[in-house]
Design a protein around this motif. Structure first.
Motif, short mmCIF file in Angstrom:
data_model
loop_
_atom_site.label_atom_id
_atom_site.label_comp_id
_atom_site.label_asym_id
_atom_site.label_seq_id
_atom_site.Cartn_x
_atom_site.Cartn_y
_atom_site.Cartn_z
N ASN A 70 0.82 -1.21 0.00
CA ASN A 70 0.00 0.00 0.00
C ASN A 70 0.85 1.26 0.00
OD1 ASN A 70 -2.56 -0.93 -0.31
ND2 ASN A 70 -3.15 -0.77 1.83
N SER A 71 2.05 1.17 0.56
CA SER A 71 2.96 2.31 0.49
C SER A 71 3.28 2.64 -0.96
CB SER A 71 4.25 1.99 1.25
OG SER A 71 3.98 1.75 2.60
N ILE A 72 3.50 1.60 -1.74
CA ILE A 72 3.80 1.80 -3.16
C ILE A 72 2.59 2.35 -3.90
CG2 ILE A 72 4.34 0.58 -5.31
CD1 ILE A 72 6.21 -1.21 -3.65
N LEU A 73 1.39 1.81 -3.59
CA LEU A 73 0.18 2.27 -4.28
C LEU A 73 -0.17 3.70 -3.87
CD1 LEU A 73 -2.32 -0.74 -4.33
CD2 LEU A 73 -0.96 0.18 -6.20
N PHE A 74 -0.12 3.99 -2.57
CA PHE A 74 -0.47 5.33 -2.08
C PHE A 74 0.45 6.40 -2.65
CE2 PHE A 74 -2.35 3.67 2.18
CZ PHE A 74 -3.48 3.26 1.50
N TYR A 75 1.73 6.07 -2.68
CA TYR A 75 2.73 7.09 -2.99
C TYR A 75 3.44 6.84 -4.31
CZ TYR A 75 1.84 8.41 1.81
OH TYR A 75 1.23 8.79 2.96
N ALA A 76 2.80 6.06 -5.18
CA ALA A 76 3.41 5.79 -6.49
C ALA A 76 3.74 7.09 -7.25
CB ALA A 76 2.51 4.89 -7.33
N PHE B 70 7.61 7.84 -8.06
CA PHE B 70 8.12 7.92 -9.43
C PHE B 70 8.64 9.32 -9.76
CE2 PHE B 70 5.56 3.99 -9.99
CZ PHE B 70 6.57 3.20 -10.49
N GLN B 71 8.07 10.34 -9.13
CA GLN B 71 8.65 11.68 -9.30
C GLN B 71 10.05 11.72 -8.71
OE1 GLN B 71 5.32 14.09 -7.71
NE2 GLN B 71 5.58 15.37 -9.51
N THR B 72 10.23 11.07 -7.55
CA THR B 72 11.54 10.98 -6.92
C THR B 72 12.53 10.27 -7.83
OG1 THR B 72 10.48 10.89 -4.75
CG2 THR B 72 12.77 10.20 -4.86
N LEU B 73 12.02 9.31 -8.60
CA LEU B 73 12.89 8.55 -9.51
C LEU B 73 13.20 9.31 -10.79
CD1 LEU B 73 11.31 4.98 -9.15
CD2 LEU B 73 13.34 5.90 -8.02
N GLY B 74 12.62 10.52 -10.94
CA GLY B 74 12.99 11.35 -12.08
C GLY B 74 11.93 11.49 -13.14
#
Length: 409
Positions: A200-206, A210-214
């Motif tokens: 859920n951390s990945i789903l909530f903050y995807a 992904f912005q953090t990943l560039g």
């Protein structure tokens, strides 16, 4: 749980639908933050009723050999809802001034479908027997099984119902020694661990991740759609195969994969995470692929099985109370993870993924040692599995011995 037990599974589904509809309508017409909060509370109540009643309904209506696939329709439609919601958000984000109202208001559409469908549904035979409506229960059982040869199953339902009616305090009964397996596995362990996978951390903050990943904001929303699509695909795979290979096989195989993926993400991010630099596109896309594979593994294991397995474990007398605890524990850990993830990401950096990897190892060991296989076991006979289990049999046998030693009057 009171409504589900005394008024029926169908009644809880209808109450949940009404609450969903009111929440969506109030949010869409909100003119201040108070209305948004009230709408959100009503949506939360709808989730509580729906998550409590629907898995029970599906497990009780399904024949034993297809129970896994039928129950996972709950997870499949949830994942479809996430995917559709992401697509709606992506489109309505481009509509200025009133796009957010459309996004929130469209929640009334599935709420309406849920209510109309609930009116058309029969009550489950288990619930009808529990309410003393035996003739109606048998008619429904014959209809959903497609055969008149239901006497053995119907007798099991009546026996389970007699035991259930003797229980005045189902929550207190769930704490008894003989129900320790259901309490530890179904009510506490599995729903908590489902959230501690980090999914859920990945789903909530995807989008943020992904912005953090560039990636840009548009690409972030597309990435959310991508992960949602992977969830839907994975649930279809699980529905097709879980009754063939079993619950434990999916838990353990996917757990190993998820552990490896979390380690891979942590190692990759360890090199440049938190240095204020944009990650190279190649590394960014590698992480996208790894995260999608993680989502796919979760979507065929802890996602659907986190709802399926607890709904199979509880006997009729504690089923509503047990499922209430499943929902409460699940949502409690959902809230904790949602509140803590970003703070933990800032402080632990890539270490947060190592933490999730460690938790996945622990929960896979938990399943390996403590969960018996429940595939194709009639739901009212699952309790027999505890008597043959290397660990749980001492709790069940000790309790049986106490019952035998009690003097009769």
């Amino acid at each position: 749980s009171y409504v589900t037990r005394n008024k029926g599974r169908r009644a809880s589904i209808l109450v949940g639908a009404v609450s969903f509809f009111l929440g969506g309508a109030i949010n869409a017409g909100a003119v201040n933050i108070t209305m948004l909060i009230i709408g959100r509370i009503l949506l939360g109540a709808g989730i509580g009723f729906g998550n409590q009643a629907v898995p029970l309904y599906l497990s009780e209506m399904a024949p034993a050999k297809h129970r896994g696939a039928v129950n996972q329709l709950f997870q499949f439609t949830t994942c479809m809802g996430i995917l559709i919601a992401n697509l709606i958000n992506y489109k309505t984000d481009k509509i200025h001034k009133w796009g957010w109202r459309l996004s929130l208001g469209l929640a009334t559409v599935p709420a309406t479908l849920m209510f109309v469908g609930g009116l058309a549904l029969p009550e489950t035979p288990n619930s009808l027997v529990e309410q003393g409506r035996l003739e109606e229960a048998k008619r429904v059982l014959v209809k959903v099984r497609g055969t008149t040869n239901v006497d053995a199953e119907f007798a099991d339902l009546i026996e389970a119902s007699d035991a259930a009616r003797a229980i005045k305090h189902p929550f207190r009964n769930l704490l008894q020694r003989k129900n320790r397996p259901q309490l530890v596995l179904g009510a506490l362990g599995i729903p908590a661990f489902q959230q501690l996978t980090g999914m859920n951390s990945i789903l909530f903050y995807a989008p943020i991740l992904f912005q953090t990943l560039g990636f840009g904001s548009g690409a972030s929303l597309i990435s959310s759609v991508l992960t949602s699509g992977m969830l839907v695909l994975a649930t279809l795979v699980s529905m097709a195969l879980v009754d063939r290979f079993g619950r434990r096989a999916f838990f353990l195989e996917a757990g190993f994969e998820m552990f490896c993926y979390m380690i891979a993400v942590a190692i990759t991010l360890a090199f440049k995470f938190g240095e204020g630099e944009t990650l190279p596109k190649a590394i960014g896309w590698f992480l996208v692929v790894i995260i999608c594979l993680f989502v796919f593994a979760y979507g065929r294991s802890w996602g659907p099985l986190g709802w399926l397995v607890p709904s199979e474990l509880f006997p009729l007398e504690t089923r509503s109370a047990g499922q209430s605890m499943v929902v409460c524990v699940n949502l409690l850990f959902t809230a904790l993870i949602a509140q803590c993830f970003l703070v933990s990401l800032c402080h632990l950096k890539y270490g947060i993924f190592l933490l999730f990897a460690g938790l996945i190892f622990i929960m896979s060991s938990f399943i390996f040692f403590l969960l018996p296989e429940t595939k194709r076991v009639p739901i009212e006979e699952v309790y027999l599995l505890w008597k043959d289990h290397w660990f749980w049999k001492k709790y069940v046998e000790d309790d049986d011995e106490k019952d035998i030693k009690k003097p009769t009057t």
